[in-house]
Design an enzyme around this catalytic site. Structure first.
Site, PDB file in Angstrom:
ATOM      1  N   GLU A 126      41.888  41.122  46.962  1.00  0.00           N
ATOM      2  CA  GLU A 126      40.662  41.906  46.829  1.00  0.00           C
ATOM      3  C   GLU A 126      40.720  42.876  45.647  1.00  0.00           C
ATOM      4  O   GLU A 126      39.771  43.009  44.866  1.00  0.00           O
ATOM      5  CB  GLU A 126      40.408  42.710  48.113  1.00  0.00           C
ATOM      6  CG  GLU A 126      40.171  41.890  49.367  1.00  0.00           C
ATOM      7  CD  GLU A 126      38.720  41.499  49.555  1.00  0.00           C
ATOM      8  OE1 GLU A 126      37.894  41.752  48.657  1.00  0.00           O
ATOM      9  OE2 GLU A 126      38.415  40.931  50.627  1.00  0.00           O
TER      10      GLU A 126
ATOM     11  N   HIS B 225      37.925  40.250  45.188  1.00  0.00           N
ATOM     12  CA  HIS B 225      36.720  40.636  45.904  1.00  0.00           C
ATOM     13  C   HIS B 225      35.525  39.851  45.369  1.00  0.00           C
ATOM     14  O   HIS B 225      35.339  39.734  44.155  1.00  0.00           O
ATOM     15  CB  HIS B 225      36.505  42.137  45.699  1.00  0.00           C
ATOM     16  CG  HIS B 225      35.486  42.762  46.578  1.00  0.00           C
ATOM     17  ND1 HIS B 225      35.563  42.727  47.949  1.00  0.00           N
ATOM     18  CD2 HIS B 225      34.353  43.478  46.286  1.00  0.00           C
ATOM     19  CE1 HIS B 225      34.532  43.385  48.465  1.00  0.00           C
ATOM     20  NE2 HIS B 225      33.785  43.847  47.474  1.00  0.00           N
TER      21      HIS B 225
ATOM     22  N   SER C 292      31.097  43.107  51.429  1.00  0.00           N
ATOM     23  CA  SER C 292      31.422  44.404  50.846  1.00  0.00           C
ATOM     24  C   SER C 292      30.621  45.516  51.536  1.00  0.00           C
ATOM     25  O   SER C 292      30.706  45.673  52.746  1.00  0.00           O
ATOM     26  CB  SER C 292      31.193  44.369  49.330  1.00  0.00           C
ATOM     27  OG  SER C 292      31.818  45.458  48.704  1.00  0.00           O
TER      28      SER C 292
END
Length: 509
Positions: A315, A413, A192
Site C-alpha cells: 500500500e 494502494h 480508501s
C-alpha cells in the site's frame, strides 16, 4: 436531440432519459439530495425537490469542489477523474443497469476514495460496464469533500460527507427498483477514504436496513479523528481563512478559498495526550467520532451484514515511488517515521525487519505507512466483524505488482481497482506512467477478482474460507503478500507529522 431508442425511466422524483449501450443502460447525474450551496454546504443533506418533464440523464453531473492532485510521473487521472467541475447539483449518482425492466437484480453502490478531499464518480476507473454485463445494477456516488464535507465546525452537523452517503442509500432504497435493482439486496463497497466511510456505516445506527453487504478495500476501521483532533483541524482552517470556526462564518466563504488554504493544513500535527493521528499526518480530514468504527460495530448494522475486506501488499508504495522517495529513504528517516507512528518504535521496527529481512529502508518505510494507514485498521475491523456477525467475514490480500514507473510501483494502494471493475486490459491504464504499467495484466486475475465481488453481492459468499480470528488467513489475490507476516502489528498511536515523500499536497489517497 435524444435518440428514439434511448431508455426512459419513471422515478419518484420524475422521469429521466438515459443511454443504451452494449452492456446495458446508463443514467447519469441523478440527484439524491438538494444542491449544497451557501449555508447549505454545512447542513445535513436536504431532500431534492424533483423535476417536471424529462430529465437528461445522458451527461455527468458537476463534481464536489476539490484540489488538483499530483503523484509525480504516475498518471492518476483515471482514479481522481476530471477534478472540480463547478456546479451546485453534485450530490448525485450514476446508475449502470443491465435493463430498467422491473427486474430484481443485485445492487452494488460504490463510494470513491481520494483522501476525503478529492474524487468523483466521473473517474474512468469506476465504469460500471462489467457489472451491468454480469447482471448487477451499479450505483456510483458523489459526496461532499474537504471543508464542506468533513471539517468539524460549531453549528454544523459532523461528518456531512457520511450523511450524504446515508441520503444516497435512502435514494437507492426508494428508487433503485425503477432501474431493475433489488432494494433488499444492496452491497456497499468502496476504496480508501470511501472504504473508511463504509466502515463507519457498519457502526452507524441510521444505516440499519439500508444495505445487506459491505466490501472495504484498503480502508481504515481505526481512521476517525477524536472530537479534540477535529477541533484542532477546524481551528487551523479557521485561522488560515481569518474567521471563527463556525458554520455561520464559513458559509460566507466561496469554495475556491477553501481549496486555496488546503496546503496550509498539510502535515497538521493532530497528536493529543490521549490519541495519535490515525492518518499519520497525511490528511487533515477524516470522520469525527468518539469511538473508532471497528470498536463500535454493536451500534450499527454490522451484525446483520456480510463483509468482504482487505488490503494490498505494498500500500505505502503509492506515497513513495511516484515522488522518487522509495530509493532515497535513509535509515534515519525510517526511524523518524516509526517514532511518529508508534509509541514503541524500536520494537515495531525490529518486528518489521524480522518479517522483511531483505527490505531496503524505503521498503520498510512503505511497510510502516501501509500498516498505519490501512492494514492495522483492516485487521481490527475484520476481527471485530467476525465476532459480531458469527462468521460472515472474508479477508483478502491483493498482491499483484504493477510494473508502472520502471517496474517499481508494485502492489500499491489503488492497484486492485482495475481488477475489481474488470478494466485491467484498458490501454489507458498501461504504459510506464499508467497505473498498471507497461506489462499486460495477468490472464484471469480480473475475472477472478471481479467475479468474487459479483458473487459476494449476489449471495454473500465468495467461495473462500471465511475469516477466523483464531486461525487468521487471507485469500491471496494476484501474488504473494510479502507484508502479510506483519498483519498482527497494530500501532498503539500514530504521529501527526507527515513523512517526506507523501503526495505533494499532503493528503493521502
Amino acid at each position: 436531440m435524444p435518440r428514439q431508442a434511448d431508455p426512459l425511466v419513471e422515478t419518484p422524483s420524475g422521469a429521466v432519459r438515459g443511454l443504451r449501450g452494449r452492456t446495458g443502460e446508463r443514467y447519469r447525474g441523478l440527484p439524491y439530495a438538494a444542491a449544497p450551496t451557501g449555508a447549505g454546504r454545512f447542513e445535513a443533506p436536504a431532500p431534492h425537490p424533483g423535476w417536471s418533464g424529462v430529465r437528461d440523464g445522458t451527461r455527468p453531473s458537476p463534481t464536489a469542489p476539490q484540489p488538483t492532485r499530483d503523484f509525480g510521473r504516475l498518471d492518476m487521472t483515471p482514479y481522481f477523474g476530471p477534478g472540480w467541475v463547478p456546479g451546485g447539483e453534485y450530490l448525485s449518482v450514476d446508475v449502470h443497469t443491465p435493463a430498467a425492466d422491473g427486474g430484481r437484480r443485485p445492487v452494488m453502490v460504490f463510494v470513491h476514495g481520494g483522501g476525503f478531499v478529492t474524487g468523483s464518480n466521473r473517474a474512468a476507473l469506476y465504469d460500471g460496464s462489467a457489472f451491468a454485463r454480469d447482471g448487477v445494477v451499479l450505483v456510483t456516488v458523489n459526496y461532499r469533500l474537504g471543508i464542506p464535507g468533513f471539517l468539524d465546525l460549531k453549528g454544523a452537523p459532523s461528518n456531512r460527507g457520511l450523511l450524504d452517503l446515508l441520503a444516497a442509500l435512502g435514494w437507492v432504497r426508494d428508487t433503485v427498483a425503477a432501474f431493475g435493482g433489488d432494494p433488499g439486496n444492496v452491497t456497499v463497497f468502496g476504496q480508501s477514504a470511501g472504504a473508511t466511510l463504509i466502515g463507519a456505516l457498519l457502526a452507524t445506527p441510521e444505516a440499519k436496513g439500508l444495505f445487506r453487504r459491505a466490501i472495504i478495500q484498503s480502508g481504515n476501521g481505526m481512521g476517525a479523528f477524536t472530537p479534540e483532533q477535529a477541533q484542532r483541524a477546524g481551528a487551523a482552517a479557521a485561522a488560515a481563512l481569518g474567521v471563527e470556526p463556525t458554520a455561520e462564518a464559513f458559509a460566507a466563504i466561496p469554495d475556491s478559498r477553501f481549496l486555496a488554504v488546503l496546503p496550509a493544513l498539510a502535515g497538521l500535527d493532530l497528536r493529543t495526550s490521549t490519541a495519535g493521528d490515525p492518518l499519520a499526518g497525511l490528511s487533515p480530514f477524516s470522520l469525527v467520532l468518539p469511538v473508532q468504527p471497528a470498536d463500535a460495530l454493536a451500534d450499527g448494522p454490522a451484525a446483520e451484514i456480510d463483509l468482504l475486506i482487505g488490503t494490498n501488499s505494498q500500500e505505502g508504495h503509492l506515497y513513495l515511488v511516484p515522488q522518487g522517495v522509495l530509493e532515497s529513504t535513509t535509515q534515519a528517516e525510517v526511524r523518524a517515521f516509526a517514532a511518529r507512528a508508534h509509541t514503541d518504535p524500536q520494537t515495531v521496527l525490529a518486528a518489521h525487519r524480522a518479517a522483511l529481512p531483505h527490505a531496503t529502508p524505503g521498503e520498510l518505510r512503505s511497510a510502516l505507512l501501509g500498516q498505519v494507514l490501512f492494514e492495522a485498521g483492516t485487521t481490527r475491523m475484520a476481527r471485530a466483524h467476525a465476532r459480531v456477525s458469527g462468521g460472515r467475514t472474508y479477508l483478502y490480500s491483493f498482491g499483484y505488482r504493477s510494473t508502472a514507473l520502471d517496474g517499481r510501483l508494485g502492489a500499491a494502494h489503488a492497484v486492485e481497482l482495475p481488477f475489481v471493475f474488470d478494466l485491467a486490459d484498458e490501454p489507458w491504464l498501461h504504459g510506464d506512467t499508467g497505473l498498471l504499467g507497461a506489462a499486460s495484466a495477468p490472464a484471469g486475475l480480473a475475472a477472478r477478482v471481479h467475479g468474487a465481488w459479483v458473487a459476494f453481492a449476489r449471495t454473500g459468499s465468495t467461495g473462500w474460507v471465511p475469516y477466523d480470528p483464531q486461525r487468521p488467513r487471507a485469500e491471496i489475490l494476484g501474488g504473494t503478500p510479502e507484508f502479510s507476516s506483519r498483519a498482527h502489528l497494530r500501532p498503539r498511536s500514530a504521529g501527526g507529522d507527515s513523512a517526506d515523500g507523501h503526495p505533494r499536497d499532503g493528503i493521502a489517497g
